[in-house]
Design a protein around this motif. Sequence first.
Motif, mmCIF file in Angstrom:
data_model
loop_
_atom_site.group_PDB
_atom_site.id
_atom_site.type_symbol
_atom_site.label_atom_id
_atom_site.label_comp_id
_atom_site.label_asym_id
_atom_site.label_seq_id
_atom_site.Cartn_x
_atom_site.Cartn_y
_atom_site.Cartn_z
ATOM 1 N N ALA A 81 -11.497 -41.756 62.534
ATOM 2 C CA ALA A 81 -10.505 -40.705 62.733
ATOM 3 C C ALA A 81 -9.112 -41.227 62.420
ATOM 4 C CB ALA A 81 -10.564 -40.216 64.175
ATOM 5 N N HIS A 128 -8.649 -41.774 58.732
ATOM 6 C CA HIS A 128 -8.568 -40.506 58.016
ATOM 7 C C HIS A 128 -7.137 -39.985 57.912
ATOM 8 C CE1 HIS A 128 -8.644 -35.975 58.508
ATOM 9 N NE2 HIS A 128 -8.937 -36.177 57.242
ATOM 10 N N SER A 137 -10.811 -39.020 51.406
ATOM 11 C CA SER A 137 -10.692 -39.119 52.857
ATOM 12 C C SER A 137 -11.212 -37.871 53.582
ATOM 13 C CB SER A 137 -9.226 -39.364 53.194
ATOM 14 O OG SER A 137 -9.017 -39.302 54.561
ATOM 15 N N ASP A 138 -10.759 -36.697 53.152
ATOM 16 C CA ASP A 138 -11.147 -35.464 53.850
ATOM 17 C C ASP A 138 -12.646 -35.212 53.747
ATOM 18 O OD1 ASP A 138 -8.788 -34.807 54.924
ATOM 19 O OD2 ASP A 138 -8.169 -33.432 53.323
ATOM 20 N N TYR A 190 -14.590 -37.619 56.036
ATOM 21 C CA TYR A 190 -14.368 -37.352 57.456
ATOM 22 C C TYR A 190 -14.993 -36.020 57.880
ATOM 23 C CZ TYR A 190 -11.895 -36.856 61.896
ATOM 24 O OH TYR A 190 -11.587 -36.715 63.218
ATOM 25 N N ARG A 191 -14.857 -35.003 57.013
ATOM 26 C CA ARG A 191 -15.341 -33.687 57.407
ATOM 27 C C ARG A 191 -16.789 -33.431 57.012
ATOM 28 N NH1 ARG A 191 -10.347 -31.493 58.744
ATOM 29 N NH2 ARG A 191 -8.803 -32.178 57.255
ATOM 30 N N PRO A 207 -6.442 -40.520 68.424
ATOM 31 C CA PRO A 207 -6.706 -40.363 66.988
ATOM 32 C C PRO A 207 -7.448 -39.075 66.656
ATOM 33 C CG PRO A 207 -7.299 -42.558 67.728
ATOM 34 C CD PRO A 207 -6.900 -41.793 68.939
ATOM 35 N N HIS A 208 -8.324 -38.622 67.544
ATOM 36 C CA HIS A 208 -9.120 -37.446 67.225
ATOM 37 C C HIS A 208 -8.413 -36.152 67.551
ATOM 38 C CE1 HIS A 208 -12.956 -39.351 66.260
ATOM 39 N NE2 HIS A 208 -12.392 -40.327 66.912
ATOM 40 N N SER A 222 -5.531 -34.897 66.543
ATOM 41 C CA SER A 222 -4.976 -34.104 65.454
ATOM 42 C C SER A 222 -5.737 -34.422 64.180
ATOM 43 C CB SER A 222 -3.492 -34.397 65.280
ATOM 44 O OG SER A 222 -3.319 -35.736 64.888
ATOM 45 N N LYS A 272 -2.171 -35.095 58.418
ATOM 46 C CA LYS A 272 -1.492 -36.264 57.869
ATOM 47 C C LYS A 272 -0.284 -36.581 58.735
ATOM 48 C CE LYS A 272 -4.269 -36.735 54.503
ATOM 49 N NZ LYS A 272 -5.169 -37.906 54.548
#
Lengths: 340, 643
Positions: A217, A220, A240-241, A244-245, B577-578, B580, B583
């Motif tokens: 997380a 990311h 990255s997205d 992660y997703r 960290p989780h 939000s 960027k």
Amino acid sequence: MSDDALLDIRDLRVTYWGKSLLGFRGKAFDAVKGANLSIRPGQTLGLVGESGSGKSSIANAVLGLVPANGGTIRFGDVDLAAMKTRYPPDVRGQIQAVFQDPYSSLNPSMTVEDIVTEPLRVHTTMSRAERRTRAVELLGLVSLSEEHLERHPHQFSGGQRQRIAIASALALAPKLIVLDEPVSALDVSTQNQIINLLYERRDELGIAYLLIAHDLALVHHISDRIAVMYLGHIVEEGPSDRVYRAPAHPYTRALLDAVPVLDPDAQRRRRASRKAAPARETPRLAAQGCPYRNRCPFAMPRCEAQLPPDYPVDGGGTAACFLFEAPAGQGSARLRLVQA
Amino acid sequence: MKTVPSDGPAAAPSRRRRGASGSAAIVVVAGAILALLVFLALFADLVSPYDPLRQNLIASLQWPSAAHWLGTDDLGRDVLSRLIHGCRIAVIAAGEATTIAILIGVPIGLFIGYRGGWWDWVVMRVVEAVVSIPGIMVAIVILALLGTGLHKAMIALGILFSTSFLRLARGVVLAEREEVYVRSARVVGASGGRILLGHILPNIAPPLIVQTTLTVGAVLLAEAGLSFIGLGVQPPDASWGTMLSTAAAFMDLHWFLAIPPGIAIILTVLSINLIGDVIRDGVGRGITVAARQDAPVASFAALADVAPSAAALPPPRPDEVLRVEGLRVTVSTADGGELPLISDLSLSISKGETLGLVGESGSGKTLTGLAILGLTSVALRTTHGSIVLNGRDLRTLPRRRIEEVRGNEVAMVFQDPTTSLNPAFTVGSQIAEVLRAKHGLSKSAAWARTVELIDRVGIPRPGERARAFPHELSGGMAQRIAIARALSCNPSLLIADEPTTALDVTVQQEILDLFRDLQAEFGMAILFVTHDLAVAADICDRISVMYAGEMVEMAEVDALFARPRHPYTRGLLSAMPHASDRKPPLPTIRGSVPRPGTWPAGCRFSNRCDFKVAACERRIPLTGTDRLVRCIRADELVLEAAQ
């Protein structure tokens, strides 16, 4: 995509040797077993994995702290792997690092000025006054000021120490900074300050980062691409997205699922879907085959026999998993995975 | 591998500082003695009342008198004059031999320690050969080659003592070269020599300085020994060593002869050691500066007046196992004051319940766990409050009873399983030992129960694993063993201090599930200390958020995450960290956690809070009934949960 890369790692192997009784080279242990990675100028690659995955060994090989035992590490026009650990000064200055522990990464007997200007003393012929001016400039970049120059590291908090380490890494205006778990020793409320700082300086100065971390997380937030390592292999790589997703590799998925979330209700639901697992035996796997096969819910007979190559994944990147062997868009196995 | 800053307060600096100021006078005296020594050595001819070699056999072995302040020796020579001339020999001897020892030992030790490999192997074997022979024999052999005389004797001693410098320098470099700052220096591109001399040497100077002062003392004594057997200073020249050997021969007739050189040697060696300590403290890591005073310092006198208010006490709960009320832990400061590390802390845990103690480093969460067990370090004192476990106040129990309570009624699991288990014993024997000591089980019964427990914590092949040593297990396995040991006495309260922080995230999940499982079976209450709110969301029933030594919020887990009421809790939640998915810039709490002693006088979070008003300058009580919050604006602020 490797043509315009700043750093391009191909088939990298890092091996450590144990010591036999008489002090000769003993048993070999491959920490990195043929890794491919690539970073473009000004971009961030997040390298994620658990302890023992080999992520720090890649960092150390790029930094020339351990020799590569095979493969290439192309940085600009030079192959770092071929130089072993003896980098010429101009290459040295372009690759800097920030390490995890801000309590031992700064020399306790040096002042902040000494620490921040040490790269300048080694690499340039700047006068003391010029170095001091540059030091003040660098401290400004990390939101510290001239008054801090004469102090020693122990007078700072963890977050401030990490700022000092970053200022020192910026001193030679490097093209690449290796960040080895840069915030995992910091308090939660300070972590984001450092992440924000790194992000701003990157865009301002056009530096590329190789960000090593255990927390997907966190990686990311700041990475353009993410690579996931497991037992010396890179099992997944991609934007990255997407990683992660929509994680592709079963290990990436397990990694994300294991991270607790801030919602007690969601945690309850996740708990209900699994029951207390016994401790796993340390995997003692034969050399061939997928490294994750004994933990993987989708393991197939062929996973025992053959190391899966990198297959392209929808949304970009690759996964080293036979589930993605089918042409993109048609993989029924992949559907099964997503539904699971 | 994640690590988390330890919660231990910086108690050491203040103690050290007090010691330093107290010994200032002694240092001045020691400096004066050494200055006098050098002065006498330089001007011995001018200062001494008599020629140190002039004999007067009629006036031999006299007691101190106006003419001879320290009396005379067996040949009627003036003892004071010989003592003064002896200073010269002492200075030369100590200076020469110690310098030679340092010049030979330190560079070689540094080099082989940093370089390692066969250089190290060869040199160390030679050194081992030298030190395996009695020192005086080595010196005699060297002197046999060089011939006798003061300077040659000192060369011999220098070579002899260089081995201890060499081994010390090598040892400290071996440890130091693994430090991260050495890696940083290599990344910067500093050469080996630069790293060794510029980076490592200042940090390893303190032990070398101590070794120097010890060597000076040893050289003075060794000079006496060599002179005594006729290999050092040759009679009739005066050295403290030769004076002592003369005194030894006349012990029965005139014992006073031994006193002046004896005192001279003692004073010199003591002074050098004291000065060495001061130099050591002034170099590199020795620098310890007291806690920063630039932040506002709370008035602790005023703080003491805030008695635990009734409102701050958690309401009684059914099946209470532990109830802590008004706990206060302090550390003594340099000026004799008491600096609070935890103040006015109250909490309670019921049977089968898990209470999370959440906070960043310096919040006092770990210390709270240790204080409940009575395991705080000697510098800390629990000054107020009660700790009631199963109906008995642990603070009023005698020490022996508390030791019975520990392990029987309350057990602890620590962060790092690889260090909380003893590396010298098999993991099974460490559990069996507890069972035999606390439950009086026979050897075989204890072992059978051990294997059962190891099986219960989910370790495959328990009988085999019980015979493993801690280093043979992975971190997750070792933590399971630590949990099995904690459960061996079926405690009613388990204190778990960051038990998953050192583990990988997939292993963390397994351990959390294990805690929950075991709690369902054994019904113990758990005090779960963690910095990770997401972990707390998984394992805890209620959560108490700590900041700067006090509780700022306590609530049921769902309520806390749905609607945090303290701005700090809200800040922490959104900084996870989780929390939000975007960027940078990521949400932050400005500034950093203040150290004990630099807490703001009113609300301790006020200097970092976005909602601060004038009223926050006063002390804020913990208010509420079901959920507690320490914020004066709690009712008017609507804080959103993260995301």
